[in-house]
Design an enzyme around this catalytic site. Structure first.
Site, mmCIF file in Angstrom:
data_model
loop_
_atom_site.group_PDB
_atom_site.id
_atom_site.type_symbol
_atom_site.label_atom_id
_atom_site.label_comp_id
_atom_site.label_asym_id
_atom_site.label_seq_id
_atom_site.Cartn_x
_atom_site.Cartn_y
_atom_site.Cartn_z
ATOM 1 N N GLN A 31 28.085 -39.658 0.861
ATOM 2 C CA GLN A 31 28.201 -40.032 -0.544
ATOM 3 C C GLN A 31 28.708 -41.464 -0.689
ATOM 4 O OE1 GLN A 31 30.569 -36.976 -2.440
ATOM 5 N NE2 GLN A 31 28.996 -35.413 -2.166
ATOM 6 N N ALA A 68 20.425 -42.329 -5.486
ATOM 7 C CA ALA A 68 19.480 -43.178 -6.223
ATOM 8 C C ALA A 68 18.148 -43.271 -5.484
ATOM 9 C CB ALA A 68 20.077 -44.571 -6.419
ATOM 10 N N GLU A 91 17.875 -29.702 -15.377
ATOM 11 C CA GLU A 91 18.514 -28.500 -15.909
ATOM 12 C C GLU A 91 20.021 -28.692 -15.958
ATOM 13 O OE1 GLU A 91 19.183 -23.864 -14.487
ATOM 14 O OE2 GLU A 91 17.511 -25.012 -13.684
#
Length: 408
Positions: A237, A243, A265
């Site tokens: 991370q 991206a 969602e």
């Protein structure tokens, strides 16, 4: 009473924070197994251990879930320094091992030597599916550019279903409302990120993260891919992989004529920020979003071009416009800043106007005291304060996207 309190204090010593007790690891080399620096911990464990995220009955509890970096072969061990039943016959400890076995698929190792022997087979592991994109990230720690690949996979790919069952266990620990999916449904698309690395002169692959997308039917002949879950594993991370993954997924669906637009969602705040950055980056290349056109306001041409070329719906295209317009606006210029503020607030005011129209309709059927209650909610001063607060929050989000764009 004193004996009861004393007993409670002693029992409290056998409570463990499960987010600290669960030790996760992606293992590339045998020495990683005993290297604490490669261990990471969950953000969440409530789905297995309740809202308080506590396991009772152990001192020094350590739940080891170690995975080989590529194939995710699994080592599962439970360790502790003391167990409550050793001192208190009438108290039962939580079935920690049983809870974990409910969510990890069969076939794991309970013996470290067996697990290490599986690492030797990692050279045979190759990424599933079709290669979509390759990119590099400079590693300060390694002092070199590391290579990553993004692959698109469907469940019919041999061996992938079993691999996915191991991979999706990470969702429980890092997505608060995570749930496992029915991978047998062929409407699911999977996108995986892998790192290429060398071990003893051989090229190996390590899992970095993944995304699941469900293809909904749109009448009469279109589909609407909806991002369901996305996870970049903690060791990776903050390096830009999210991206890269989201942009690769968008570019893939842009090549599909039957796709209407791409949605998500129940997106988290972090996902929305990531999507803002990726969509702005993509839209900057569209003629309708050129700097000279931004000052004339959001147009149907922008909405149409974003949908047609990039599968971005109108709502998201409008947000992209506002970010790019802010980027092109001199906010130290009073007139430019006022025009921009009014443009954004006009959109933000939409829900308030809708609420007012609903109250007007309800006047005929509401009792006086009910009407007074609704009207009080729409106090003009309160509206202005809420609107200004919303505007400042949006402005902060937009500026962070612009700052990130400056680094690209």
């Amino acid at each position: 009473m004193q004996d009861v309190n004393t007993m409670e204090k002693k029992l409290a010593e056998y409570k463990c924070d499960t987010n600290e007790a669960i030790c996760l690891k992606l293992v590339r080399f045998p020495e990683d197994v005993d290297d604490d620096s490669t261990t990471f911990h969950p953000e969440y464990s409530h789905q297995l251990f309740g809202d308080d995220e506590v396991a009772f009955g152990y001192k020094g509890l350590q739940i080891q879930l170690f995975y080989s970096a590529g194939n995710l072969s699994t080592l599962f061990k439970v360790k502790y320094s003391a167990k409550v039943t050793e001192k208190f016959d009438c108290v039962e400890p939580d079935d920690v091992e049983g809870k974990i076995r409910e969510v990890i698929p069969a076939g794991f190792s309970c013996n470290t030597d067996d697990f290490i022997s599986l690492l030797e087979k990692e050279a045979n592991f190759k990424p599933f599916g079709t290669l979509l994109h390759t990119y590099t990230v400079h590693s300060v720690e390694e002092g070199e550019d590391l290579t990553y690949q993004i692959h698109k996979v469907n469940v019919s790919c041999p061996g992938f279903k079993e691999f996915h069952e191991r991979l999706q266990t990470f969702l429980l620990w890092f997505i608060e409302t995570a749930s496992f999916i029915d991978a047998d449904d062929d409407r699911w698309d999977f996108f995986l990120v892998f790192e290429k690395y060398n071990k003893d002169g051989e090229t190996l692959f390590a899992v970095v993260g993944y995304m699941t997308v469900y293809n909904y039917y749109v009448y009469p002949d279109k589909t609407r891919p909806r991002v369901s879950q996305m996870l970049i594993l903690p060791p990776f991370q903050g390096e830009g992989h999210g991206a890269q993954l989201l942009e690769a997924v968008h570019r893939y669906y842009c090549t599909c004529p039957k796709v209407q637009d791409i949605t998500a969602e129940d997106p988290s705040d972090n996902y929305v920020k990531l999507r803002d950055f990726v969509l702005v980056k993509l839209c900057m290349a569209l003629p309708s979003f050129s700097t000279d056109r931004l000052k004339h306001g959001f147009s149907e041409e922008m909405a149409h071009e974003a949908q047609d070329k990039l599968k971005i719906n109108k709502k998201h295209a409008r947000r992209v416009y506002e970010i790019l317009r802010l980027r092109a606006t001199d906010m130290s210029d009073v007139e430019q800043a006022r025009d921009y503020r009014l443009e954004v607030k006009k959109r933000l005011y939409g829900p308030y106007r809708k609420n007012q129209r609903e109250i007007t309709k309800m006047k005929k059927c509401l009792r006086p005291e009910e009407l007074a209650s609704h009207v009080s909610q729409m106090d003009t001063q309160v509206q202005h304060e809420e609107l200004e607060k919303s505007y400042q929050e949006v402005l902060g989000d937009y500026r962070r996207v612009i700052e990130r764009l400056a680094l690209v």
